[in-house]
Motif scaffolding. Structure first.
Motif, PDB file in Angstrom:
ATOM      1  N   UNK A  69       2.234   1.112   1.484  1.00 27.59           N
ATOM      2  CA  UNK A  69       1.122   2.054   1.430  1.00 27.59           C
ATOM      3  C   UNK A  69       1.678   3.483   1.434  1.00 27.59           C
ATOM      4  N   UNK A  70       1.181   4.327   0.524  1.00 32.06           N
ATOM      5  CA  UNK A  70       1.520   5.742   0.547  1.00 32.06           C
ATOM      6  C   UNK A  70       0.693   6.387   1.645  1.00 32.06           C
ATOM      7  N   UNK A  71       1.369   7.046   2.592  1.00 34.01           N
ATOM      8  CA  UNK A  71       0.697   7.660   3.734  1.00 34.01           C
ATOM      9  C   UNK A  71       1.176   9.097   3.936  1.00 34.01           C
TER      10      UNK A  71
ATOM     11  N   UNK B 103      -3.235  10.088   7.175  1.00 33.44           N
ATOM     12  CA  UNK B 103      -4.043   9.597   6.058  1.00 33.44           C
ATOM     13  C   UNK B 103      -3.314   8.465   5.359  1.00 33.44           C
ATOM     14  N   UNK B 104      -4.069   7.459   4.965  1.00 34.38           N
ATOM     15  CA  UNK B 104      -3.545   6.422   4.089  1.00 34.38           C
ATOM     16  C   UNK B 104      -4.110   6.704   2.707  1.00 34.38           C
ATOM     17  N   UNK B 105      -3.238   6.900   1.734  1.00 32.27           N
ATOM     18  CA  UNK B 105      -3.666   7.413   0.439  1.00 32.27           C
ATOM     19  C   UNK B 105      -3.823   6.351  -0.647  1.00 32.27           C
ATOM     20  N   UNK B 106      -2.926   5.384  -0.685  1.00 30.69           N
ATOM     21  CA  UNK B 106      -2.979   4.386  -1.748  1.00 30.69           C
ATOM     22  C   UNK B 106      -2.103   3.195  -1.398  1.00 30.69           C
ATOM     23  N   UNK B 107      -2.478   2.027  -1.900  1.00 28.12           N
ATOM     24  CA  UNK B 107      -1.651   0.833  -1.757  1.00 28.12           C
ATOM     25  C   UNK B 107      -0.754   0.747  -2.975  1.00 28.12           C
ATOM     26  N   UNK B 108       0.560   0.664  -2.716  1.00 25.85           N
ATOM     27  CA  UNK B 108       1.544   0.611  -3.807  1.00 25.85           C
ATOM     28  C   UNK B 108       1.688  -0.819  -4.337  1.00 25.85           C
TER      29      UNK B 108
ATOM     30  N   UNK C 137       5.081   0.223   5.533  1.00 24.85           N
ATOM     31  CA  UNK C 137       4.938  -1.217   5.301  1.00 24.85           C
ATOM     32  C   UNK C 137       3.904  -1.749   6.278  1.00 24.85           C
ATOM     33  N   UNK C 138       2.966  -2.513   5.757  1.00 19.24           N
ATOM     34  CA  UNK C 138       1.961  -3.190   6.581  1.00 19.24           C
ATOM     35  C   UNK C 138       2.160  -4.685   6.421  1.00 19.24           C
ATOM     36  N   UNK C 139       2.105  -5.425   7.528  1.00 19.95           N
ATOM     37  CA  UNK C 139       2.373  -6.863   7.521  1.00 19.95           C
ATOM     38  C   UNK C 139       1.268  -7.583   8.283  1.00 19.95           C
ATOM     39  N   UNK C 140       0.981  -8.806   7.867  1.00 19.64           N
ATOM     40  CA  UNK C 140      -0.013  -9.617   8.568  1.00 19.64           C
ATOM     41  C   UNK C 140      -0.226 -10.924   7.823  1.00 19.64           C
ATOM     42  N   UNK C 141      -1.218 -11.682   8.146  1.00 20.33           N
ATOM     43  CA  UNK C 141      -2.112 -11.514   9.278  1.00 20.33           C
ATOM     44  C   UNK C 141      -1.390 -11.799  10.600  1.00 20.33           C
ATOM     45  N   UNK C 142      -1.990 -11.400  11.702  1.00 20.37           N
ATOM     46  CA  UNK C 142      -1.370 -11.600  13.009  1.00 20.37           C
ATOM     47  C   UNK C 142      -1.264 -13.062  13.413  1.00 20.37           C
TER      48      UNK C 142
END
Length: 104
Positions: free
Chosen positions: A99-101, A50-55, A18-23
């Motif tokens: 994100x698939x990582x 590696x970051x492969x794809x955004x889900x 999980x990626x969250x933002x903006x700061x």
């Protein structure tokens, strides 16, 4: 929440981070483009190789269109455009991406 999906033969793992933002609050002027940076919430996944794809991406306000997405080991960068006639503020930590990582 980050989670492991599968462990590969070489011992690395595929998982969903999980990626969250903006700061901080980010304002995009009417008719303009802006950048929104999301940072990973690593959890149990460990170091991202590696970051492969955004889900999926959620939490952008109405009137904000995504023009582009880039993903890497550091996080997710969204290029966005305000399609409205007024300024739009994207509230800090209101946008999330899965994100698939591949991780250690």
């Amino acid at each position: 929440m980050s989670r492991v999906v599968v462990i590969l033969e070489d011992g690395t793992k595929l998982g969903i981070a999980r990626a969250v933002g903006p700061g901080t609050n980010t304002t995009v002027a009417a008719g303009s483009s802006g950048t929104v940076t999301l940072s990973y919430q690593i959890g149990e996944l460990g170091e991202i190789l590696d970051a492969l794809a955004v889900k999926n991406i959620s939490g952008l306000p109405d009137g904000v269109a995504i023009e582009g997405v880039s993903v890497d080991r550091a996080g997710v960068t969204l290029k966005v455009r305000n399609t409205t006639g007024g300024d739009i503020t994207i509230t800090a930590n209101s946008v999330a991406a899965e994100v698939l990582v591949r991780t250690l």
